[in-house]
Design a protein around this motif. Structure first.
Motif, PDB file in Angstrom:
ATOM      1  N   GLY A  59       0.816  -1.206   0.000  1.00 20.50           N
ATOM      2  CA  GLY A  59       0.000   0.000   0.000  1.00 20.50           C
ATOM      3  C   GLY A  59       0.854   1.263   0.000  1.00 20.50           C
ATOM      4  N   SER A  91      -6.336   0.790  -2.368  1.00 21.21           N
ATOM      5  CA  SER A  91      -6.634  -0.587  -1.959  1.00 21.21           C
ATOM      6  C   SER A  91      -6.159  -1.538  -3.046  1.00 21.21           C
ATOM      7  CB  SER A  91      -8.139  -0.781  -1.712  1.00 21.21           C
ATOM      8  OG  SER A  91      -8.881  -0.509  -2.890  1.00 21.21           O
ATOM      9  N   SER A  98      -4.409  -8.515   1.497  1.00 20.75           N
ATOM     10  CA  SER A  98      -4.886  -7.291   0.854  1.00 20.75           C
ATOM     11  C   SER A  98      -4.436  -6.092   1.678  1.00 20.75           C
ATOM     12  CB  SER A  98      -6.420  -7.295   0.743  1.00 20.75           C
ATOM     13  OG  SER A  98      -7.014  -7.367   2.027  1.00 20.75           O
ATOM     14  N   SER A 100      -5.298  -1.697   2.534  1.00 22.78           N
ATOM     15  CA  SER A 100      -6.223  -0.570   2.440  1.00 22.78           C
ATOM     16  C   SER A 100      -5.564   0.650   3.062  1.00 22.78           C
ATOM     17  CB  SER A 100      -7.531  -0.896   3.160  1.00 22.78           C
ATOM     18  OG  SER A 100      -8.426   0.202   3.118  1.00 22.78           O
ATOM     19  N   PRO A 112     -10.919   6.790   1.653  1.00 21.00           N
ATOM     20  CA  PRO A 112      -9.775   6.169   0.984  1.00 21.00           C
ATOM     21  C   PRO A 112      -8.695   7.190   0.657  1.00 21.00           C
ATOM     22  CG  PRO A 112     -11.618   6.402  -0.547  1.00 21.00           C
ATOM     23  CD  PRO A 112     -12.139   6.788   0.803  1.00 21.00           C
ATOM     24  N   SER A 421      -1.295   2.530   5.923  1.00 21.74           N
ATOM     25  CA  SER A 421      -1.681   1.355   5.138  1.00 21.74           C
ATOM     26  C   SER A 421      -1.856   0.160   6.062  1.00 21.74           C
ATOM     27  CB  SER A 421      -0.609   1.055   4.089  1.00 21.74           C
ATOM     28  OG  SER A 421      -0.919  -0.119   3.363  1.00 21.74           O
TER      29      SER A 421
END
Length: 453
Positions: A59, A91, A98, A100, A112, A421
């Protein structure tokens, strides 16, 4: 001769021995199985943590890549293009994990993208009057903050200098230079951590569970689902003014050393205009703001450019008439040139007039509530915001003198962002948070500080 049979006591003893051996073997086996399970669990935990950590790092890298690309190939007509690119990279997924990137805002608890440090006022640019507008601020604390920042050892009437800090149980020296972090504010006489942090005790710009649970855990909060971030919602020490790169991504033209021909080519001005700009840049008091306050003809007279010469018959020939700079030329002047390249840096970052909340504007000297409302209204009416500083002249009640007084504190682009992140392992749900402050005031993009939680 017959072999004697084992007595019952011997048989019982043998049975006990066998059972004891079996029991010990079972215990050992269970212990081995438990150890193996624990080792396997620890290994799974370590693998999960590694996956989450690398996802969080991805990220950060995605934000750096987006910021670098936007710096090299900017959209000069859209002030929000950088934010849009950063949101698009906020993201993503990796194998088994994963990431974000988000932060808290009053309208979106998981907005975001990273935190724009230029949406807040750099503490190092504030005056005593603007400091006094902060919540919980008192005159002694304001004086102490200014004493901490200034270079001298002379305490203000209610302030504190080296003499005060030397009397503390654990003495230390004031910086006597620009503040480098908001945490450093807490070293200043009279500044309490709750003033700086509010409910955001880890200063990550996110409403964490422990910051929204009332008295169940530290820090104290009112459990209202909103992040009261104290001064950290208004102030920053991370923003940096870009004296090297212009809005186009090219190196800024240093007016002090540039030739008139270079100035004419970069700004699209005439040779006469370039001569005046170059001559004024050589003066010891030159500022870009003066090009807003004073026309080129006046600057030509002040610098002696194109002095009147004796004409035919002994009379003086009229002074050459210089065309005024157009708004487009002025915009390029502020976006692509500098008078400070040779000076020591870095410089405190300016407030981005496109991304700052409306309430932050009240802390700028020279902006009253009416002008602040007009700026916000004009900003929201523009699809691409204020593309350059000269666009602010379209704001009602904004004239050149007023804008000239503000250009040292405001801009239309941002250089520094804090990227928070969170990487998440898909199998276990384990999360790792990495916070990085990244600066694009020069290329390559620089990571100023990094924290793994």
């Amino acid at each position: 001769m017959m072999t004697p049979r084992p007595t019952p006591s011997r048989r019982a003893f043998a049975t006990i021995v066998v059972l004891w051996v079996v029991g010990i073997a079972s215990i050992v086996l269970v212990a081995l199985q438990t150890t193996a399970w624990r080792d396997a669990a620890d290994a799974r935990q370590a693998v999960a943590q590694t996956r989450a950590k690398w996802a969080a790092r991805a990220g950060i890298e995605a934000a750096i890549a987006a910021l670098a690309a936007n710096t090299l190939q900017p959209d000069l007509t859209d002030a929000f293009s950088t934010d849009a690119d950063l949101r698009a990279a906020a993201s993503g997924s990796l194998t088994g994990a994963s990431y974000s990137v988000f932060h808290w805002t009053p309208t979106d608890p998981a907005a975001p993208g990273p935190i724009d440090e230029h949406s807040k006022i750099n503490i190092n640019l504030m005056t005593a009057e603007s400091l006094m507008l902060l919540p919980y601020m008192t005159e002694d604390v304001a004086d102490a903050i200014l004493d901490w920042i200034d270079e001298d050892d002379d305490a203000r009437p209610l302030g504190a200098e080296a003499g005060y800090y030397a009397t503390l149980r654990n003495p230390y020296e004031p910086r006597n230079a620009p503040i480098r972090s908001l945490q450093e504010l807490e070293l200043i006489a009279g500044v309490r951590p709750e003033y700086v942090r509010g409910e955001d005790w880890n200063l990550n710009g996110i409403l964490d569970p422990n910051e929204d649970d009332g008295d169940l855990s530290w820090p104290p909060d009112n459990a209202d689902g909103k992040l009261d971030a104290g001064w950290s919602a208004i102030l920053t020490a991370a923003s940096s003014d870009g004296v090297l790169l212009g809005a186009s991504g090219r190196r800024r033209l240093d007016l002090v050393t540039a030739s008139p021909a270079d100035i004419a080519q970069r700004l699209g001005v005439t040779s006469d205009q370039a001569e005046v700009i170059s001559a004024y840049a050589q003066t010891s008091t030159a500022t870009l703001a003066e090009f807003l306050r004073t026309d080129l003809n006046t600057l030509a007279r002040q610098t002696g450019v194109f002095q009147s010469t004796p004409g035919f018959g002994g009379g003086a020939s009229p002074q050459r008439r210089i065309d005024p700079l157009t708004d487009q030329q002025l915009a390029l002047l502020f976006a692509e040139t500098t008078l400070d390249e040779a000076a020591a840096g870095p410089f405190p970052g300016k407030l981005n007039i496109n991304t700052c909340p409306a309430e932050v504007l009240q802390y700028l000297p020279g902006i009253d509530p009416g002008l602040a409302d007009s700026i916000i209204f004009e900003r929201e009416s523009r699809t691409g915001g204020f593309a350059n500083i000269i666009d602010l002249l379209s704001v009602p009640a904004m004239d050149r003198n007023t804008l000239a007084g503000l250009v040292a504190m405001i801009d239309t682009r941002s250089n520094v962002y804090t990227v928070v992140s969170r990487g998440r392992d898909a199998a276990t749900g384990l999360e790792v948070e990495i916070s990085a402050t990244i600066d694009r005031s020069s290329l390559p993009v620089v990571i100023k500080d990094l924290l793994i939680r």
